[in-house]
Design a protein around this motif. Sequence first.
Motif, mmCIF file in Angstrom:
data_model
loop_
_atom_site.group_PDB
_atom_site.id
_atom_site.type_symbol
_atom_site.label_atom_id
_atom_site.label_comp_id
_atom_site.label_asym_id
_atom_site.label_seq_id
_atom_site.Cartn_x
_atom_site.Cartn_y
_atom_site.Cartn_z
ATOM 1 N N GLU A 180 -14.528 -9.325 -6.067
ATOM 2 C CA GLU A 180 -15.559 -8.513 -5.415
ATOM 3 C C GLU A 180 -15.652 -8.771 -3.910
ATOM 4 O O GLU A 180 -16.341 -8.034 -3.196
ATOM 5 N N LEU A 181 -14.965 -9.806 -3.431
ATOM 6 C CA LEU A 181 -15.038 -10.133 -2.005
ATOM 7 C C LEU A 181 -14.431 -9.014 -1.164
ATOM 8 O O LEU A 181 -13.446 -8.388 -1.537
ATOM 9 N N ARG A 182 -15.009 -8.776 -0.008
ATOM 10 C CA ARG A 182 -14.548 -7.727 0.898
ATOM 11 C C ARG A 182 -14.547 -8.235 2.341
ATOM 12 O O ARG A 182 -15.265 -9.164 2.702
ATOM 13 N N MET A 230 -9.422 -11.792 5.007
ATOM 14 C CA MET A 230 -9.051 -12.782 3.993
ATOM 15 C C MET A 230 -9.361 -12.331 2.574
ATOM 16 O O MET A 230 -8.637 -12.654 1.630
ATOM 17 N N ALA A 231 -10.430 -11.589 2.381
ATOM 18 C CA ALA A 231 -10.810 -11.168 1.029
ATOM 19 C C ALA A 231 -9.694 -10.374 0.362
ATOM 20 O O ALA A 231 -9.467 -10.512 -0.845
ATOM 21 N N SER A 232 -8.998 -9.543 1.139
ATOM 22 C CA SER A 232 -7.923 -8.730 0.556
ATOM 23 C C SER A 232 -6.778 -9.601 0.060
ATOM 24 O O SER A 232 -6.138 -9.298 -0.954
ATOM 25 N N SER A 233 -6.517 -10.714 0.741
ATOM 26 C CA SER A 233 -5.456 -11.628 0.296
ATOM 27 C C SER A 233 -5.847 -12.334 -0.991
ATOM 28 O O SER A 233 -5.022 -12.560 -1.874
ATOM 29 N N ILE A 234 -7.131 -12.700 -1.091
ATOM 30 C CA ILE A 234 -7.602 -13.330 -2.324
ATOM 31 C C ILE A 234 -7.463 -12.357 -3.492
ATOM 32 O O ILE A 234 -6.988 -12.719 -4.574
ATOM 33 N N ARG A 235 -7.845 -11.110 -3.264
ATOM 34 C CA ARG A 235 -7.735 -10.108 -4.328
ATOM 35 C C ARG A 235 -6.283 -9.888 -4.721
ATOM 36 O O ARG A 235 -5.945 -9.796 -5.909
ATOM 37 N N THR A 236 -5.401 -9.812 -3.720
ATOM 38 C CA THR A 236 -3.974 -9.619 -3.997
ATOM 39 C C THR A 236 -3.432 -10.750 -4.857
ATOM 40 O O THR A 236 -2.696 -10.521 -5.829
ATOM 41 N N GLY A 237 -3.786 -11.978 -4.503
ATOM 42 C CA GLY A 237 -3.284 -13.133 -5.248
ATOM 43 C C GLY A 237 -3.805 -13.170 -6.669
ATOM 44 O O GLY A 237 -3.051 -13.395 -7.623
ATOM 45 N N ILE A 238 -5.092 -12.917 -6.853
ATOM 46 C CA ILE A 238 -5.678 -12.985 -8.199
ATOM 47 C C ILE A 238 -5.163 -11.857 -9.078
ATOM 48 O O ILE A 238 -4.877 -12.060 -10.273
ATOM 49 N N ASN A 239 -5.015 -10.682 -8.527
ATOM 50 C CA ASN A 239 -4.469 -9.569 -9.322
ATOM 51 C C ASN A 239 -3.045 -9.867 -9.782
ATOM 52 O O ASN A 239 -2.659 -9.526 -10.907
ATOM 53 N N HIS A 240 -2.264 -10.510 -8.934
ATOM 54 C CA HIS A 240 -0.904 -10.899 -9.323
ATOM 55 C C HIS A 240 -0.955 -11.931 -10.450
ATOM 56 O O HIS A 240 -0.178 -11.853 -11.408
ATOM 57 N N ILE A 241 -1.862 -12.885 -10.341
ATOM 58 C CA ILE A 241 -2.002 -13.914 -11.379
ATOM 59 C C ILE A 241 -2.412 -13.292 -12.702
ATOM 60 O O ILE A 241 -1.854 -13.602 -13.764
ATOM 61 N N GLY A 292 -14.141 -15.131 2.971
ATOM 62 C CA GLY A 292 -13.299 -15.961 2.125
ATOM 63 C C GLY A 292 -14.046 -16.495 0.912
ATOM 64 O O GLY A 292 -15.181 -16.083 0.619
ATOM 65 N N ALA A 293 -13.428 -17.431 0.221
ATOM 66 C CA ALA A 293 -14.029 -17.996 -0.991
ATOM 67 C C ALA A 293 -15.238 -18.867 -0.688
ATOM 68 O O ALA A 293 -16.037 -19.164 -1.577
ATOM 69 N N LYS A 294 -15.400 -19.240 0.594
ATOM 70 C CA LYS A 294 -16.505 -20.122 0.964
ATOM 71 C C LYS A 294 -17.863 -19.499 0.641
ATOM 72 O O LYS A 294 -18.808 -20.188 0.247
ATOM 73 N N GLU A 320 10.379 -22.356 -3.730
ATOM 74 C CA GLU A 320 9.221 -23.193 -4.036
ATOM 75 C C GLU A 320 7.973 -22.374 -4.332
ATOM 76 O O GLU A 320 6.970 -22.933 -4.770
ATOM 77 N N THR A 321 8.034 -21.078 -4.077
ATOM 78 C CA THR A 321 6.833 -20.266 -4.220
ATOM 79 C C THR A 321 7.205 -18.818 -4.509
ATOM 80 O O THR A 321 8.349 -18.398 -4.302
ATOM 81 N N GLU A 322 6.230 -18.078 -5.005
ATOM 82 C CA GLU A 322 6.362 -16.629 -5.122
ATOM 83 C C GLU A 322 5.689 -15.997 -3.915
ATOM 84 O O GLU A 322 4.525 -16.260 -3.642
ATOM 85 N N MET A 323 6.427 -15.162 -3.202
ATOM 86 C CA MET A 323 5.863 -14.456 -2.057
ATOM 87 C C MET A 323 5.301 -13.114 -2.531
ATOM 88 O O MET A 323 6.016 -12.319 -3.152
ATOM 89 N N VAL A 324 4.040 -12.869 -2.239
ATOM 90 C CA VAL A 324 3.409 -11.606 -2.608
ATOM 91 C C VAL A 324 2.842 -10.972 -1.344
ATOM 92 O O VAL A 324 2.061 -11.600 -0.621
ATOM 93 N N GLU A 325 3.244 -9.740 -1.080
ATOM 94 C CA GLU A 325 2.783 -9.044 0.118
ATOM 95 C C GLU A 325 1.419 -8.398 -0.110
ATOM 96 O O GLU A 325 1.174 -7.788 -1.154
ATOM 97 N N ASN A 326 0.562 -8.547 0.873
ATOM 98 C CA ASN A 326 -0.763 -7.944 0.846
ATOM 99 C C ASN A 326 -0.745 -6.687 1.716
ATOM 100 O O ASN A 326 -0.727 -6.786 2.954
ATOM 101 N N PRO A 327 -0.768 -5.510 1.126
ATOM 102 C CA PRO A 327 -0.717 -4.273 1.915
ATOM 103 C C PRO A 327 -1.981 -4.039 2.736
ATOM 104 O O PRO A 327 -1.972 -3.260 3.698
ATOM 105 N N ASP A 328 -3.078 -4.703 2.356
ATOM 106 C CA ASP A 328 -4.355 -4.498 3.046
ATOM 107 C C ASP A 328 -4.738 -5.686 3.921
ATOM 108 O O ASP A 328 -5.926 -5.968 4.126
#
Length: 583
Positions: free
Chosen positions: A538-540, A463-474, A544-546, A450-458
């Motif tokens: 740019e989030l660090r 949370m910012a690192s997960s957002i970056r990981t997801g967007i870079n994959h997209i 989060g996105a909030k 149902e989904t693509e699993m993407v691992e966040n090494p950082d």
Amino acid sequence: MKEIKQIIQAYHQALSDGKKAVLATVVHIEGSSYRAPGARMLVRDDGMLTGAISGGCLEGDILRKALMVMATNKPLLVTYDTSDEGSNIISVNLGCNGIIRVLLEPIQQKNDHNPIKLLEKAISKRQKAILVTYFSPDDKKHVLQGTKLLFTPNGVTSDQDHLPFGFSFIEADIQNTWKQHHSGFIRFPDVANNAASFHAFMEYLEPSPALVIAGAGNDVFPLVEIAKTLGWEITIVDGRPMYANENRFPTCQLLLTEPKDAIGKVNIDERTAFVLMSHNYDYDKAILKTILHSPVKYIGLLGPTKKRDRILQELGEEGVAIPEDTGIPQNLFAPTGLQIGAETSEEIALSIIAEIQGIFTGNTGSSLRNLNGHIHHRKMGLVPSKKCYGIIVLAAGQSKRLGFPKQAVPFKGSTLLQHAITQAAALKTAATLTVISAGDEQRNLATITETEMVENPDFQEGMASSIRTGINHILKHYPYLEYLIIMLCDQPYVESSHLQTLIDTQQKTGKKVVASLYEGRKGVPALFHRSLFPKLLELRGDTGAKNLITELGNQVVSVPFPLAAYDVDTTVAIEKIADNNKL
């Protein structure tokens, strides 16, 4: 529906006469036009026309271009600008102030899924359907343009060998159009980096109104004639063979029956209207008793208010439920007809038909000269396909406050993680991405299909690192995506309906950010346009996105969703959702 039936009949006559034919369809308009999308015209090679795409202004030019289409045997999209004489597209000074796109399709007789065959199947049963016509404004001669697919409750019929996209690619858009109960105009992403992009006119088709008339007296004739002119299906119910016979009503279905048996012999749906005009009090009352609580949207009762009140009183005494507040059921229109000063049977018939039409279209029947704004409220907006959207579920992190992985918390027979993924995947966007921690064993808590699993090494950064990981994959794998929804796996009450509302709101407002509103603030789940991806990258830290939503201020449109305030960060929160969520 009447025009479609006439076009089908005309096409078969063309075949019989050995003539070629082209189908012209209005597939989109901007601004005003005489005909709405879905208007059609069949053009024969001898110049004979059936149907209409305008008030007669465009037909001559369409005839000339249709002859060209017959010669090339390839479709052609023609765009008319009825407001701008200086336009570089075909300008026609009609005073309509609109842009009209007309698709011309050659009819391939040997193709079992040509447009005429699909139209025939669409109207073969009294059921709703969606007819999909593709067109390409970027390439007016693209060979894959055309009426290619029919969706009904019974399945899908399509010209599979000549589709720009398979059914699975447009399924989510079809389902959304079906739920909205009106036609839609979808813009698809250029997933293959082609020179031309495709749009689709998803035409929501409903059966013709079905008019059932109880009574076969002489005053019924005008009602039948007007309904026949409109292409409605007409049934006459009466118990008198001297009145209800084929000599008097050759074009109607006739039911010689007692009132109590009538309901079982008529196929009733929400597009059915009854008019009781037998001039027999007991007959009208008996029919009304059988249909009052059926799906019938319009029941017209001929006669004065005294007759109506007496019948309803007697039906109430017989145990039939009658509304206590108004005393009149919502679907009962008695006396029947609009108040236009009708006296003769012809004038009364006109008032009745006009009232039925207004009820079926949701209009009051008031004078147009008192109307402010447009006459027609057509939804012509071209909206992005679901394949222009993606969803990122943030599920990495160490659950420090909770002390153990929140992703594994039981919820609705599964886990928080699986629930979030299931809700996101239900939208059938182009991508459903779940960001987890590197080496995360929580991968086993979800159905990976149902989904693509993407691992966040950082992930330890926050949370910012997960957002970056997801967007870079997209950006790498789905470069054509225009919008992303960012959501968390620990907001248990976020469901697919709310995620769909975010998309609907974006399409209505055109805003680049749509956020959820809860506890007086805007937050996730939230939808972002791709122009804001650099800002998200740019989030660090544990930001989060909030924060970006707050920074954008009034540029963000919000959707109230109080339940988004509930997240699972403590054992107390787990206890609140433990007994199947009584919130």
